[in-house]
Design an enzyme around this catalytic site. Sequence first.
Site, mmCIF file in Angstrom:
data_model
loop_
_atom_site.group_PDB
_atom_site.id
_atom_site.type_symbol
_atom_site.label_atom_id
_atom_site.label_comp_id
_atom_site.label_asym_id
_atom_site.label_seq_id
_atom_site.Cartn_x
_atom_site.Cartn_y
_atom_site.Cartn_z
ATOM 1 N N HIS A 69 -12.841 -7.957 -10.574
ATOM 2 C CA HIS A 69 -12.320 -9.320 -10.429
ATOM 3 C C HIS A 69 -12.716 -9.861 -9.066
ATOM 4 O O HIS A 69 -13.159 -9.122 -8.195
ATOM 5 C CB HIS A 69 -10.803 -9.366 -10.633
ATOM 6 C CG HIS A 69 -9.990 -8.629 -9.601
ATOM 7 N ND1 HIS A 69 -10.121 -7.269 -9.377
ATOM 8 C CD2 HIS A 69 -9.039 -9.060 -8.721
ATOM 9 C CE1 HIS A 69 -9.273 -6.907 -8.428
ATOM 10 N NE2 HIS A 69 -8.616 -7.960 -8.006
ATOM 11 N N HIS A 95 -11.355 -10.913 -6.247
ATOM 12 C CA HIS A 95 -10.605 -10.878 -5.000
ATOM 13 C C HIS A 95 -11.525 -10.177 -3.988
ATOM 14 O O HIS A 95 -12.255 -9.241 -4.339
ATOM 15 C CB HIS A 95 -9.290 -10.103 -5.162
ATOM 16 C CG HIS A 95 -8.171 -10.945 -5.701
ATOM 17 N ND1 HIS A 95 -7.059 -10.412 -6.328
ATOM 18 C CD2 HIS A 95 -7.985 -12.295 -5.686
ATOM 19 C CE1 HIS A 95 -6.250 -11.400 -6.677
ATOM 20 N NE2 HIS A 95 -6.785 -12.545 -6.313
ATOM 21 N N ASP A 155 -11.313 -8.014 -1.689
ATOM 22 C CA ASP A 155 -11.317 -6.563 -1.451
ATOM 23 C C ASP A 155 -12.039 -5.803 -2.569
ATOM 24 O O ASP A 155 -12.135 -4.580 -2.526
ATOM 25 C CB ASP A 155 -9.900 -6.022 -1.254
ATOM 26 C CG ASP A 155 -8.967 -6.336 -2.410
ATOM 27 O OD1 ASP A 155 -9.060 -7.432 -2.994
ATOM 28 O OD2 ASP A 155 -8.132 -5.472 -2.741
ATOM 29 N N HIS A 156 -12.567 -6.533 -3.538
ATOM 30 C CA HIS A 156 -13.335 -5.895 -4.601
ATOM 31 C C HIS A 156 -14.807 -6.341 -4.630
ATOM 32 O O HIS A 156 -15.572 -5.837 -5.445
ATOM 33 C CB HIS A 156 -12.676 -6.149 -5.968
ATOM 34 C CG HIS A 156 -11.339 -5.477 -6.081
ATOM 35 N ND1 HIS A 156 -11.132 -4.338 -6.827
ATOM 36 C CD2 HIS A 156 -10.150 -5.744 -5.475
ATOM 37 C CE1 HIS A 156 -9.868 -3.955 -6.706
ATOM 38 N NE2 HIS A 156 -9.242 -4.796 -5.889
ATOM 39 N N HIS A 169 -3.406 -9.411 -14.197
ATOM 40 C CA HIS A 169 -3.371 -9.595 -12.753
ATOM 41 C C HIS A 169 -3.253 -11.086 -12.438
ATOM 42 O O HIS A 169 -3.301 -11.921 -13.338
ATOM 43 C CB HIS A 169 -4.638 -8.964 -12.145
ATOM 44 C CG HIS A 169 -4.548 -8.740 -10.667
ATOM 45 N ND1 HIS A 169 -3.443 -8.223 -10.032
ATOM 46 C CD2 HIS A 169 -5.469 -8.951 -9.670
ATOM 47 C CE1 HIS A 169 -3.675 -8.145 -8.733
ATOM 48 N NE2 HIS A 169 -4.885 -8.580 -8.491
ATOM 49 N N ASP A 220 -7.325 -4.228 -10.514
ATOM 50 C CA ASP A 220 -5.895 -4.299 -10.226
ATOM 51 C C ASP A 220 -5.159 -4.741 -11.487
ATOM 52 O O ASP A 220 -5.635 -5.614 -12.203
ATOM 53 C CB ASP A 220 -5.656 -5.328 -9.131
ATOM 54 C CG ASP A 220 -6.343 -4.975 -7.825
ATOM 55 O OD1 ASP A 220 -6.941 -3.901 -7.702
ATOM 56 O OD2 ASP A 220 -6.293 -5.815 -6.925
ATOM 57 N N HIS A 227 -5.594 2.369 -4.616
ATOM 58 C CA HIS A 227 -5.258 0.981 -4.299
ATOM 59 C C HIS A 227 -3.886 0.879 -3.646
ATOM 60 O O HIS A 227 -3.059 0.031 -3.954
ATOM 61 C CB HIS A 227 -5.324 0.095 -5.557
ATOM 62 C CG HIS A 227 -5.497 -1.373 -5.230
ATOM 63 N ND1 HIS A 227 -4.436 -2.221 -5.047
ATOM 64 C CD2 HIS A 227 -6.596 -2.124 -5.017
ATOM 65 C CE1 HIS A 227 -4.879 -3.445 -4.767
ATOM 66 N NE2 HIS A 227 -6.194 -3.404 -4.742
#
EC number: 3.1.26.11
Lengths: 304, 304
Positions: free
Chosen positions: B63, B65, B67-68, B143, B213, B271
């Site tokens: 996805h 975000h 941090d990914h 999410h 997530d 995570h």
Amino acid sequence: MQKATVTILGCGSAMPTRKNFPSSQLLEIRDKQYMIDCGEGTQIRMCQTGVKTNRLGHIFISHLHGDHCFGLIGLISTFGMLNRTAELHIHAQPDLEKIMQPQLQYFCADLSFNVVFHSINPRKHEMIFEDRSIRVFSIPLKHRVPCCGFLFEEKARDRHIIREMIDFYKIPTWRIPKIKQGEDFETEEGEIIPNEQLTRESTPPKRFAYCSDTAYSEKIIPIISNVDCLYHEATFMEDEHVRSKQTEHSTARQAGTIALKANVKKLIIGHYSARYNNQTELLNEAKSVFENTVLGEDMTIYEI
Amino acid sequence: MQKATVTILGCGSAMPTRKNFPSSQLLEIRDKQYMIDCGEGTQIRMCQTGVKTNRLGHIFISHLHGDHCFGLIGLISTFGMLNRTAELHIHAQPDLEKIMQPQLQYFCADLSFNVVFHSINPRKHEMIFEDRSIRVFSIPLKHRVPCCGFLFEEKARDRHIIREMIDFYKIPTWRIPKIKQGEDFETEEGEIIPNEQLTRESTPPKRFAYCSDTAYSEKIIPIISNVDCLYHEATFMEDEHVRSKQTEHSTARQAGTIALKANVKKLIIGHYSARYNNQTELLNEAKSVFENTVLGEDMTIYEI
């Protein structure tokens, strides 16, 4: 006395290594923080080094190669998660704003603070920022893309007041700030006490110069002359000077030569090519020209 | 026998810590590599872990975000500096391509290889990729933004040939691949030797699921049921279940519950919220529900 320091967060070059992250430094002068460059992983290095950046308001980006700016978006996102409210000012070439806006809009739509971009012209030597404590000047460098270093000049500090004189002349507290700035004092009897009797010389203001990335360029010498501390890139050893010329980087010997000719007090080298496992060789090469050279290392604090 | 492994490069959550980088994993099956997510610093972790990625062709992004995915641009730039020539395929929601194109054009203009984006629909459970060794399926997750996990299914492996039978029947080498795939063998005398006499069962193909997530969602259970290894996020402890619900993340107990209900063979959690210095507590909570849980740790290789 407040120390001025620079914390190296990363002093590797484009290719990260086990030891070195890409470029980023945090300058601390008079309780304020200024970041210079922000390569990938800068926020991780901050975390590993244990630096808090509550007092960071301004980031200066030397040029738009990824190893000097890819860490910005992550840093800004994290500041958002921490509910930062203070404006964050980014001083960079105008293309950076264009590239970052779509990312900011997508990933940081509800940011709790404003990111303010300020355009710098890397070809001009000029004052690009000023606050109560410092002035920042751009230093045009010679690189494959437009690039500039930064000279940070602390403003004159207040004079040191002589405690005994305060007591002796019964100087009221409210007069002290002005006296520190150089005013004379008039006693109740009308006697004028000259400032030199009440104060001692202030600590000389500090000057720090950051020069990365750049080929050997003597044009910078008048700008950085006599600085307390010069960070100058030393990507290669002298035996790779052909490669250093092609890529418009400097050798360790050249960094030492610039430091010597500019009569700086201390040289920190960095931006090492990933090929050098043993960076002491780079240090020795620079030292052979300029003795007071120290090896830049990630997560290390240097006094200016 | 070739092992299937997953190397965790980062298993922190949005806020990096001293211990954990943001999300990224490298799956290795039959000498091929597949990356899942690519948070900031992924290329640095690869370097620190000493993984070479010559065999990496496909990256799957769960996805959008930061941090990914913030590590993609640095990884691609570095592949360019290494003169990679093989295409790099990125499977992600289509917005990623839109956001990355301006960056690629600016920072990677002369790339020595093509970056090919493939659009995935995170709301659908479907096969999104297939090669000779594996099939990859999306797993719709729950999410704050559209997000999917990934199920990697190895294709059936060849049967193991029984060396003594080859010698006994004097089977020519060129027949062996077909026999491994299940063919019978006809001798010169016209005798049919059934395959079961010549071969033993193949090693069962491996299945690995990545779910991060996500809030607790039993909808994923039929998809991931009986996998050899499940990576499931465990951002919080159960005592933060209110916060976990708000942010649509899972607790360690919930990760264990999913593993139990899906009857997986092994659970790896990760995570972790930056608030947990002692991640053993998270491990213990998951273990209290599902015994065969291991703690995900950065720069660690797990057998599937």
